[in-house]
Design a protein around this motif. Structure first.
Motif, PDB file in Angstrom:
ATOM      1  N   GLU A   1       0.828  -1.227   0.000  1.00  0.00           N
ATOM      2  CA  GLU A   1       0.000   0.000   0.000  1.00  0.00           C
ATOM      3  C   GLU A   1       0.857   1.270   0.000  1.00  0.00           C
ATOM      4  O   GLU A   1       0.669   2.166   0.814  1.00  0.00           O
ATOM      5  CB  GLU A   1      -0.946  -0.021   1.205  1.00  0.00           C
ATOM      6  N   LEU A   2       1.753   1.337  -0.925  1.00  0.00           N
ATOM      7  CA  LEU A   2       2.716   2.437  -0.975  1.00  0.00           C
ATOM      8  C   LEU A   2       2.144   3.635  -1.738  1.00  0.00           C
ATOM      9  O   LEU A   2       1.687   3.488  -2.868  1.00  0.00           O
ATOM     10  CB  LEU A   2       3.973   1.929  -1.687  1.00  0.00           C
ATOM     11  N   SER A   3       2.194   4.795  -1.089  1.00  0.00           N
ATOM     12  CA  SER A   3       1.746   6.025  -1.759  1.00  0.00           C
ATOM     13  C   SER A   3       2.798   7.110  -1.589  1.00  0.00           C
ATOM     14  O   SER A   3       3.468   7.182  -0.554  1.00  0.00           O
ATOM     15  CB  SER A   3       0.422   6.518  -1.166  1.00  0.00           C
ATOM     16  N   MET A   4       2.934   7.921  -2.604  1.00  0.00           N
ATOM     17  CA  MET A   4       3.932   8.990  -2.571  1.00  0.00           C
ATOM     18  C   MET A   4       3.387  10.207  -3.322  1.00  0.00           C
ATOM     19  O   MET A   4       2.841  10.086  -4.411  1.00  0.00           O
ATOM     20  CB  MET A   4       5.215   8.472  -3.254  1.00  0.00           C
ATOM     21  N   ARG A   5       3.534  11.351  -2.704  1.00  0.00           N
ATOM     22  CA  ARG A   5       3.065  12.609  -3.290  1.00  0.00           C
ATOM     23  C   ARG A   5       4.216  13.570  -3.496  1.00  0.00           C
ATOM     24  O   ARG A   5       5.127  13.639  -2.669  1.00  0.00           O
ATOM     25  CB  ARG A   5       2.110  13.285  -2.290  1.00  0.00           C
ATOM     26  N   TYR A   6       4.202  14.321  -4.573  1.00  0.00           N
ATOM     27  CA  TYR A   6       5.094  15.468  -4.742  1.00  0.00           C
ATOM     28  C   TYR A   6       4.184  16.686  -4.860  1.00  0.00           C
ATOM     29  O   TYR A   6       3.591  16.891  -5.923  1.00  0.00           O
ATOM     30  CB  TYR A   6       5.952  15.345  -6.000  1.00  0.00           C
ATOM     31  N   GLY A   7       4.031  17.425  -3.804  1.00  0.00           N
ATOM     32  CA  GLY A   7       3.092  18.556  -3.819  1.00  0.00           C
ATOM     33  C   GLY A   7       1.682  18.049  -4.060  1.00  0.00           C
ATOM     34  O   GLY A   7       1.185  17.205  -3.307  1.00  0.00           O
ATOM     35  N   ASN A   8       1.068  18.512  -5.153  1.00  0.00           N
ATOM     36  CA  ASN A   8      -0.292  18.063  -5.460  1.00  0.00           C
ATOM     37  C   ASN A   8      -0.323  16.832  -6.363  1.00  0.00           C
ATOM     38  O   ASN A   8      -1.384  16.314  -6.673  1.00  0.00           O
ATOM     39  CB  ASN A   8      -1.070  19.196  -6.155  1.00  0.00           C
TER      40      ASN A   8
ATOM     41  N   ASN B   1      15.422   3.182  -0.636  1.00  0.00           N
ATOM     42  CA  ASN B   1      15.576   4.068   0.518  1.00  0.00           C
ATOM     43  C   ASN B   1      16.173   5.438   0.179  1.00  0.00           C
ATOM     44  O   ASN B   1      16.740   6.099   1.049  1.00  0.00           O
ATOM     45  CB  ASN B   1      16.471   3.378   1.557  1.00  0.00           C
ATOM     46  N   LYS B   2      16.059   5.849  -1.070  1.00  0.00           N
ATOM     47  CA  LYS B   2      16.584   7.172  -1.434  1.00  0.00           C
ATOM     48  C   LYS B   2      15.601   8.260  -0.984  1.00  0.00           C
ATOM     49  O   LYS B   2      15.994   9.389  -0.694  1.00  0.00           O
ATOM     50  CB  LYS B   2      16.791   7.289  -2.956  1.00  0.00           C
ATOM     51  N   ILE B   3      14.331   7.911  -0.995  1.00  0.00           N
ATOM     52  CA  ILE B   3      13.286   8.821  -0.526  1.00  0.00           C
ATOM     53  C   ILE B   3      12.346   8.029   0.384  1.00  0.00           C
ATOM     54  O   ILE B   3      12.465   6.800   0.464  1.00  0.00           O
ATOM     55  CB  ILE B   3      12.495   9.463  -1.701  1.00  0.00           C
ATOM     56  N   TYR B   4      11.447   8.745   1.056  1.00  0.00           N
ATOM     57  CA  TYR B   4      10.529   8.068   1.992  1.00  0.00           C
ATOM     58  C   TYR B   4       9.079   8.244   1.527  1.00  0.00           C
ATOM     59  O   TYR B   4       8.716   9.307   1.015  1.00  0.00           O
ATOM     60  CB  TYR B   4      10.695   8.655   3.390  1.00  0.00           C
ATOM     61  N   PRO B   5       8.266   7.204   1.722  1.00  0.00           N
ATOM     62  CA  PRO B   5       6.874   7.298   1.246  1.00  0.00           C
ATOM     63  C   PRO B   5       5.993   8.110   2.198  1.00  0.00           C
ATOM     64  O   PRO B   5       6.364   8.328   3.352  1.00  0.00           O
ATOM     65  CB  PRO B   5       6.423   5.839   1.244  1.00  0.00           C
ATOM     66  N   HIS B   6       4.852   8.548   1.686  1.00  0.00           N
ATOM     67  CA  HIS B   6       3.893   9.207   2.567  1.00  0.00           C
ATOM     68  C   HIS B   6       3.093   8.175   3.360  1.00  0.00           C
ATOM     69  O   HIS B   6       2.691   8.436   4.487  1.00  0.00           O
ATOM     70  CB  HIS B   6       2.984  10.131   1.764  1.00  0.00           C
ATOM     71  N   SER B   7       2.877   7.035   2.734  1.00  0.00           N
ATOM     72  CA  SER B   7       2.255   5.935   3.487  1.00  0.00           C
ATOM     73  C   SER B   7       2.659   4.612   2.852  1.00  0.00           C
ATOM     74  O   SER B   7       3.139   4.578   1.723  1.00  0.00           O
ATOM     75  CB  SER B   7       0.736   6.089   3.495  1.00  0.00           C
ATOM     76  N   GLY B   8       2.457   3.550   3.605  1.00  0.00           N
ATOM     77  CA  GLY B   8       2.806   2.220   3.114  1.00  0.00           C
ATOM     78  C   GLY B   8       4.190   1.789   3.565  1.00  0.00           C
ATOM     79  O   GLY B   8       4.885   2.534   4.268  1.00  0.00           O
TER      80      GLY B   8
END
Lengths: 239, 287
Positions: B8-15, B51-58
């Motif tokens: 359940e991985l989600s990632m946002r960049y701004g909008n 692991n270069k960036i972190y998710p918003h959820s999941g």
């Protein structure tokens, strides 16, 4: 632990060339000043001296700190090094570098003092008494403070967005105007209190104790490293 | 083992929602193709995976352990990024040396032999390399890393046809000798099709398909002929990517090859052809 040592090794290898260039320029400059001061001292009624090369080391280490984050962070992430190991490896490298340059500064100071009218950075502030341990500790603390501040500032910029970067750039101006404002409102009490505070923490009291300053610089460096950990812990790669 | 579970991985960049509730399991010792259009979320997924960036959820678990935990070691994964993370002033041979420090399994002899095959001058710095040779040295480092999971993001960017062929051959040779999980993200689908075992198609931040290449290609076929006749054939059938050129039309039908109606096709004078992976990809991601 293994990666921490490897990271430190890389950081030191990365700064090796800059350190060598810095000392080459320093030695050239010292030889020039040495020649000039000896020439001037030969003339009647003239007394010339030079010194304070440690101040140059402090500036150099501050700039080194500023330049030691972005490229190294990316390269370490390319090698899948954890942020924790990058952080502790960086600190280990900076402690070694600050210690090495503190020793170099002392050795050079002793040599120049014996051969010319030279005053070390430490000697200019706390007097000429030969206190080798105190001078080493003071040099080390000042240099560690310089490099840790540079490292923390560059991390702060790396982590921030455009607006935050502008805000951070204005922080010194905001502080200055705030102090001036409060100082004017309190008939100069704020500046007086700050002066008293700095006199104590830097040991500029009657007996001029540099150990107060050592403690202050070390505590400031530890604080800068602490803030750096908060910044680097979840640092995202920016492309 | 080296199993990766994405939950359940989600990632946002701004909008912008770059990844939308992605769940996926990557089994060990397979060559995966991660395919998607520009901005589909491929690089974001790979950056999260390493692991270069972190998710918003999941979460992402590697052999059951979250990769976002502080104690997790990333050393079983090597990620050849499309962007350059190497210091521009370092020589290629120094990069090999430092990779060996951080990846003890890195095969220095193999890296040097690959450099010879590609004609890469290891005594030159990163900034002295052309776009093609930058891709080559990064691909060499990844191939020689011997990591259990090796990820390539646009590995053949800027490479000429000869170098691309060497790369695919070396990749397969290295995989046969040392089976591991390989993930290749690329836009050159036709070229990489023969190398892949499984395909993951990502579109607008969602995984729309994960299938073996064989299974995928046998689950679709192309029908072509006169427009009206093709339209008649397509009635009641699920299809993607219908193209019309004058009176001629072709379409990819999403159905088992065995289920094609040869009698109707003969009557309507239509031709069946095998669907290529790239055509199918275009059809699936255009809709």
């Amino acid at each position: 632990m293994k990666d921490i040592i490897k990271v430190a090794k890389y950081f030191l290898r990365d700064s090796r060339q800059a350190v060598m260039i810095f000392y080459a320029i320093t030695i050239f400059l010292v030889l020039f000043l040495f020649y000039m001061s000896n020439g001037l001292n030969g003339q009647p009624g003239t007394e010339a001296s030079f010194g304070g090369l440690g101040f140059g080391v402090m500036i150099f280490l501050f700039v080194s700190g500023l330049n030691s984050f972005k490229t190294n962070f990316k390269f370490m992430l390319a090698n899948s090094v954890s942020r924790r190991d990058i952080y502790f490896g960086g600190i280990l490298a900076f402690v070694i570098l600050a210690g090495f340059m503190a020793i170099m500064d002392m050795v050079m100071s002793q040599f120049f003092m014996a051969t010319s009218s030279y005053q070390s950075f430490y000697g200019q502030i706390y007097g000429e008494e030969k206190r080798l341990i105190a001078e080493f500790l003071w040099n080390f603390a000042v240099f560690l403070f310089a490099v840790s501040s540079g490292w923390m500032i560059t991390m702060l910029y790396y982590k921030s967005g455009k607006l935050m970067k502008i805000f951070i750039s204005f922080i010194p101006v905001i502080i200055i105007f705030t102090v001036i404002g409060f100082n004017n409102a309190t008939d100069g009490k704020v500046v007086n209190a700050m002066w008293d505070f700095f006199v104590r923490v830097f040991g500029f009291t009657d007996n001029y104790s540099s150990y107060n300053a050592v403690l202050t610089f070390i505590l400031t460096a530890v604080t800068a490293f602490g803030l750096s950990y908060v910044l680097v812990r979840k640092m995202r790669l920016k492309e | 083992m080296s199993t990766i579970q994405i939950k359940e991985l989600s990632m946002r960049y701004g909008n912008t929602l770059a990844l939308d509730n992605v769940s996926l399991t990557l089994e060990p010792n397979k060559i995966y193709g991660l395919l998607g259009r520009n901005g589909a979320g491929k690089t974001t997924l790979l950056n999260l995976l390493t692991n270069k960036i972190y998710p918003h959820s999941g979460d992402i678990a590697f052999d059951g352990e979250s990769i976002f935990s502080q104690k997790h070691s990333q050393k079983k994964i090597y990620y050849m990024m499309e962007k350059n993370l190497f210091p521009l002033g370092l020589k290629i041979k120094e990069i090999f040396k430092w990779t060996k420090e951080f990846y003890p399994e890195f095969n220095l002899d193999y890296a040097n032999s690959l450099a010879n095959k590609f004609g890469l001058d290891v005594s030159k710095t990163v900034k002295e390399q052309s776009t093609g040779y930058t891709s080559i040295f990064k691909a060499i480092v990844a191939l020689a890393s011997n990591a259990r999971i090796t990820i390539f993001d646009e590995p053949v960017l800027g490479l000429d046809a000869n170098h691309r062929e060497i790369f695919y051959k070396e990749l397969l040779a290295s995989y046969n000798e040392n089976p591991r999980t390989v993930i290749i993200s690329t836009h050159l689908i036709e070229e990489v099709a023969n190398v892949l075992e499984e395909v993951i198609i990502i579109n607008a931040g969602r995984i729309i398909l994960k299938k073996s290449v064989e299974e995928l290609l046998s689950s679709a076929y192309t029908i072509s002929g006169e427009k009206e006749n093709v339209d008649k054939y397509l009635q009641g059938r699920e299809y993607v990517s219908a193209e019309t050129l004058g009176k001629f039309k072709s379409a990819i039908v999403l159905a088992d090859l065995q289920s094609r109606d040869e009698g109707l096709a003969k009557k309507l004078e239509l031709d069946f052809t095998k669907t290529e992976l790239q055509q199918l990809f275009i059809g699936l991601t255009n809709s």
